[in-house]
Design a protein around this motif. Structure first.
Motif, PDB file in Angstrom:
ATOM      1  N   GLY A   1     -72.194 -72.623 -10.907  1.00  0.00           N
ATOM      2  CA  GLY A   1     -70.745 -72.592 -11.082  1.00  0.00           C
ATOM      3  C   GLY A   1     -70.262 -71.620 -12.136  1.00  0.00           C
ATOM      4  O   GLY A   1     -69.057 -71.432 -12.297  1.00  0.00           O
ATOM      5  N   ARG A   2     -71.196 -70.991 -12.851  1.00  0.00           N
ATOM      6  CA  ARG A   2     -70.774 -70.014 -13.856  1.00  0.00           C
ATOM      7  C   ARG A   2     -71.692 -68.792 -13.834  1.00  0.00           C
ATOM      8  O   ARG A   2     -72.887 -68.927 -13.530  1.00  0.00           O
TER       9      ARG A   2
ATOM     10  N   GLY B   1     -69.319 -75.080  -7.982  1.00  0.00           N
ATOM     11  CA  GLY B   1     -68.746 -75.290  -9.310  1.00  0.00           C
ATOM     12  C   GLY B   1     -67.696 -76.376  -9.285  1.00  0.00           C
ATOM     13  O   GLY B   1     -67.476 -77.033  -8.259  1.00  0.00           O
TER      14      GLY B   1
ATOM     15  N   GLY C   1     -65.041 -78.338 -14.591  1.00  0.00           N
ATOM     16  CA  GLY C   1     -65.794 -78.137 -15.830  1.00  0.00           C
ATOM     17  C   GLY C   1     -66.335 -76.722 -15.988  1.00  0.00           C
ATOM     18  O   GLY C   1     -66.725 -76.322 -17.089  1.00  0.00           O
ATOM     19  N   ASP C   2     -66.377 -75.968 -14.908  1.00  0.00           N
ATOM     20  CA  ASP C   2     -66.891 -74.597 -14.984  1.00  0.00           C
ATOM     21  C   ASP C   2     -65.801 -73.580 -15.316  1.00  0.00           C
ATOM     22  O   ASP C   2     -66.098 -72.395 -15.480  1.00  0.00           O
ATOM     23  N   LEU C   3     -64.560 -74.028 -15.380  1.00  0.00           N
ATOM     24  CA  LEU C   3     -63.481 -73.104 -15.740  1.00  0.00           C
ATOM     25  C   LEU C   3     -63.578 -72.868 -17.244  1.00  0.00           C
ATOM     26  O   LEU C   3     -63.372 -73.774 -18.034  1.00  0.00           O
ATOM     27  N   ASN C   4     -63.866 -71.645 -17.608  1.00  0.00           N
ATOM     28  CA  ASN C   4     -64.259 -71.375 -18.989  1.00  0.00           C
ATOM     29  C   ASN C   4     -63.476 -70.227 -19.598  1.00  0.00           C
ATOM     30  O   ASN C   4     -63.594 -69.960 -20.769  1.00  0.00           O
ATOM     31  N   TYR C   5     -62.675 -69.557 -18.788  1.00  0.00           N
ATOM     32  CA  TYR C   5     -62.067 -68.304 -19.229  1.00  0.00           C
ATOM     33  C   TYR C   5     -60.694 -68.230 -18.572  1.00  0.00           C
ATOM     34  O   TYR C   5     -60.503 -68.749 -17.462  1.00  0.00           O
ATOM     35  N   TRP C   6     -59.755 -67.558 -19.233  1.00  0.00           N
ATOM     36  CA  TRP C   6     -58.380 -67.572 -18.714  1.00  0.00           C
ATOM     37  C   TRP C   6     -58.308 -67.052 -17.280  1.00  0.00           C
ATOM     38  O   TRP C   6     -57.512 -67.521 -16.467  1.00  0.00           O
ATOM     39  N   LEU C   7     -59.186 -66.085 -16.953  1.00  0.00           N
ATOM     40  CA  LEU C   7     -59.154 -65.525 -15.605  1.00  0.00           C
ATOM     41  C   LEU C   7     -59.509 -66.584 -14.544  1.00  0.00           C
ATOM     42  O   LEU C   7     -59.006 -66.546 -13.419  1.00  0.00           O
ATOM     43  N   ASP C   8     -60.355 -67.538 -14.926  1.00  0.00           N
ATOM     44  CA  ASP C   8     -60.708 -68.625 -14.002  1.00  0.00           C
ATOM     45  C   ASP C   8     -59.456 -69.416 -13.614  1.00  0.00           C
ATOM     46  O   ASP C   8     -59.264 -69.760 -12.449  1.00  0.00           O
TER      47      ASP C   8
ATOM     48  N   PHE D   1     -57.151 -67.338 -11.428  1.00  0.00           N
ATOM     49  CA  PHE D   1     -57.714 -67.224 -10.080  1.00  0.00           C
ATOM     50  C   PHE D   1     -57.541 -68.531  -9.306  1.00  0.00           C
ATOM     51  O   PHE D   1     -57.138 -68.529  -8.137  1.00  0.00           O
ATOM     52  N   LEU D   2     -57.814 -69.641  -9.978  1.00  0.00           N
ATOM     53  CA  LEU D   2     -57.670 -70.939  -9.307  1.00  0.00           C
ATOM     54  C   LEU D   2     -56.199 -71.206  -8.969  1.00  0.00           C
ATOM     55  O   LEU D   2     -55.887 -71.769  -7.914  1.00  0.00           O
TER      56      LEU D   2
ATOM     57  N   ILE E   1     -55.409 -69.325  -5.857  1.00  0.00           N
ATOM     58  CA  ILE E   1     -55.972 -70.021  -4.686  1.00  0.00           C
ATOM     59  C   ILE E   1     -55.098 -71.227  -4.332  1.00  0.00           C
ATOM     60  O   ILE E   1     -54.747 -71.451  -3.169  1.00  0.00           O
TER      61      ILE E   1
END
Lengths: 434, 116
Positions: free
Chosen positions: A385-386, B72, B75-82, B85-86, B89
């Motif tokens: 996932g990362r 994923g 919990g896998d969203l770790n960065y502003w771009l994530d 992007f989400l 979507i």
């Protein structure tokens, strides 16, 4: 019109639509008229994409592509197979689907190259004379450099190797599942030679760690990475970041230990160190064989004869123009090139543009115009996932190509690119569209 | 320009590789539209309400579907771009379901049918 015809019509329509969308870029490439015979040795990613690019840039030239494989393996997907996410079938396609039209495909491997006589001899004894040669053989896994080890051992006695192909990648996942179930000692290795997708051994270390954590088995398994080198990755900033993440995840690293032997029945790995040979017991071992040029290049006048890359017999090309240093009518593309960095599909994509354009220029009687900067890319998977989308050049400078992407930060977006977008990007490259 | 053609090529290849899905995504609303033209039922308020609820449902379904499709989780969203992007979507999924809901809503009112 029957169903088959309708499907064919639909596919043709989609192909037409895709081709139309790309007409703008195609139109900007001026064609060179030539009756030259170009032989491309190797029908992997580099060979096929070079064939497509040369077909588009040369008018009237005869292009022969040599390669015996009937199936094309999407190698960047092997780590996803080894992670248990993809099936082996998802990375295999019929070779014929990707061979460009207007190309003569000889389904044989080259056995000998004579650059003085400008002739290639195939394994079947066929002799092909050429005006220009593109060497795109890929590389060879030196299984024999590890005593007691052979590819048939992958998938038994705790042995994994992602580089062995789609079935070997799946077998590697099965071996990882065993250590997850039982616990014990997990050893992952890195050889001393240049290797394709140098990030793959690191990715599999991250994946194993994550798998152990998700299954609640991390505490009963010791994970250690044995590098033959004083680093785990050739780009200093990436090396530091990976080591930092591994410290956080309690992944041990041992430097300057080269895997030289395996005793599979005892499950013992033998490492060569400065102090001599050391035996390490294992429950799971990920073997990465040393890599070298195939003998058809290694044993030919085309190979590098001096310096650090001479041992592997890599193709002696100028790192900028990708033209051979001694034989002006020979160009190289892909893993075979004896360049400082980059044995990835991303390198094939960017360097293929340079090699094809420079060869077309030479055919037109000009000097090579373009210089390759060594671009390569490694989507470094750090968990399910990362990933970190790492791109860099010959000098190890990070060269992010997507605005907003921070190369050394883990993100789900980079994971999405690895999981979903690289495959179409790869096949677009085979078609010569990018 | 090179980046643009690169992206176009990747989009084109994605469509070729995933053509049944791409075709279905385009064909479903067109099919519904065709049925609507034939059956009529142009009740505007009902349709707008349906579109609103469709949007909410689309966002709610789109995000977990994206994780199911790509892998994923939150919990896998770790960065502003994530997150950006989400969000894209989610909005795209919401917009798509809203369009379908808008088109479908009229079918329930045959009295309002108009000859084409």
């Amino acid at each position: 019109m029957n169903t088959h015809d309708m499907q064919l019509q639909r596919r043709r329509f989609l192909q037409w639509a895709a081709a139309s969308a790309l007409m703008a870029s195609a139109a900007t490439q001026a064609q060179v008229r030539s009756s030259a015979h170009i032989v491309i040795v190797g029908a992997g990613a580099a060979g096929i994409s070079m064939a497509a690019r040369l077909r588009a840039q040369l008018r009237g030239a005869r292009i022969t592509l040599l390669g015996a494989a009937q199936q094309h393996v999407y190698q960047p997907g092997l780590t996803l197979v080894a992670a248990g996410l993809w099936r082996p079938e998802q990375v295999v396609e019929p070779q014929s689907r990707w061979i460009p039209k207007g190309i003569e495909w000889v389904a044989e491997d080259a056995a000998e190259i004579d650059p003085v006589a400008k002739r290639v001899t195939t394994g079947g004894g066929r002799r092909l004379s050429y005006d220009f040669l593109v060497v795109a053989t890929g590389l060879e896994l030196a299984y024999d450099a590890i005593e007691g080890f052979g590819p048939e051992m992958i998938g038994s006695n705790g042995i994994g190797c992602v580089y062995g192909g789609p079935e070997a990648a799946l077998a590697t996942y099965r071996m990882m599942e065993q250590v997850v179930e039982k616990g014990g000692e997990a050893l992952l290795t890195l050889p001393h030679t240049p290797l394709k997708c140098a990030g793959a051994p690191l990715k599999l270390t991250f994946i194993l760690d994550d798998l152990l954590r998700r299954r609640g088995a991390r505490e009963r398994t010791r994970v250690r990475f044995h590098s033959s080198l004083p680093v785990v990755f050739g780009v200093p900033s990436v090396n530091s970041r990976v080591l930092e993440l591994w410290r956080e995840r309690d992944i041990g690293v041992v430097f300057e230990r080269r895997l030289v032997g395996l005793d599979a029945t005892r499950r013992v790995a033998v490492f060569s160190t400065k102090e001599g040979k050391v035996e390490e017991p294992y429950t799971y071992v990920h073997v990465v064989p040393p890599m070298r040029a195939p003998s058809v290049v290694r044993n030919s006048p085309l190979a590098i004869r001096q310096g650090g890359l001479a041992e592997g017999g890599w193709l002696d090309v100028d790192k900028g123009t990708l033209r051979h240093q001694q034989f002006a009518d020979v160009f190289g593309c892909g893993d075979i090139n004896g360049t400082p960095r980059g044995k990835t599909a991303a390198t094939v994509k960017k360097s293929g543009i340079v090699a094809a354009a420079n060869l077309a220029a030479v055919i037109a009687g000009q000097e090579p115009k373009l210089q390759f900067d060594g671009y390569t890319s490694c989507p470094m998977v750090t968990s399910y996932g990362r990933a970190m989308l790492i791109e860099f050049d010959y000098d190890g400078r990070l060269t992010p190509s997507i605005p907003g992407v921070e190369p050394l930060v883990e993100s789900w977006f980079a994971w999405f690119l690895e999981e979903r977008m690289l495959k179409p990007a790869y096949y677009a490259m085979l078609k010569g569209w990018t | 320009m090179e980046a643009l053609t690169d992206h176009l090529a990747v989009v084109a290849m994605t469509l070729l590789l995933e053509w049944p899905l791409a075709l279905a995504v385009v064909a479903v609303p067109l099919f519904v539209l065709l049925v609507q033209i034939r059956t009529g039922g142009w009740t505007q308020r009902r349709r707008l309400n349906a579109a609103r609820w469709g949007f909410v449902a689309g966002v709610a379904a789109g995000v977990p579907l994206a994780f199911a499709f790509v892998g994923g989780g939150v919990g896998d969203l770790n960065y502003w771009l994530d997150w950006v992007f989400l969000t894209i979507i989610g909005l795209a999924a919401g917009g798509y379901v809203a369009l379908l809901a808008y088109l479908l809503a009229g079918r329930r009112d045959p009295a309002a049918a108009q000859p084409v």
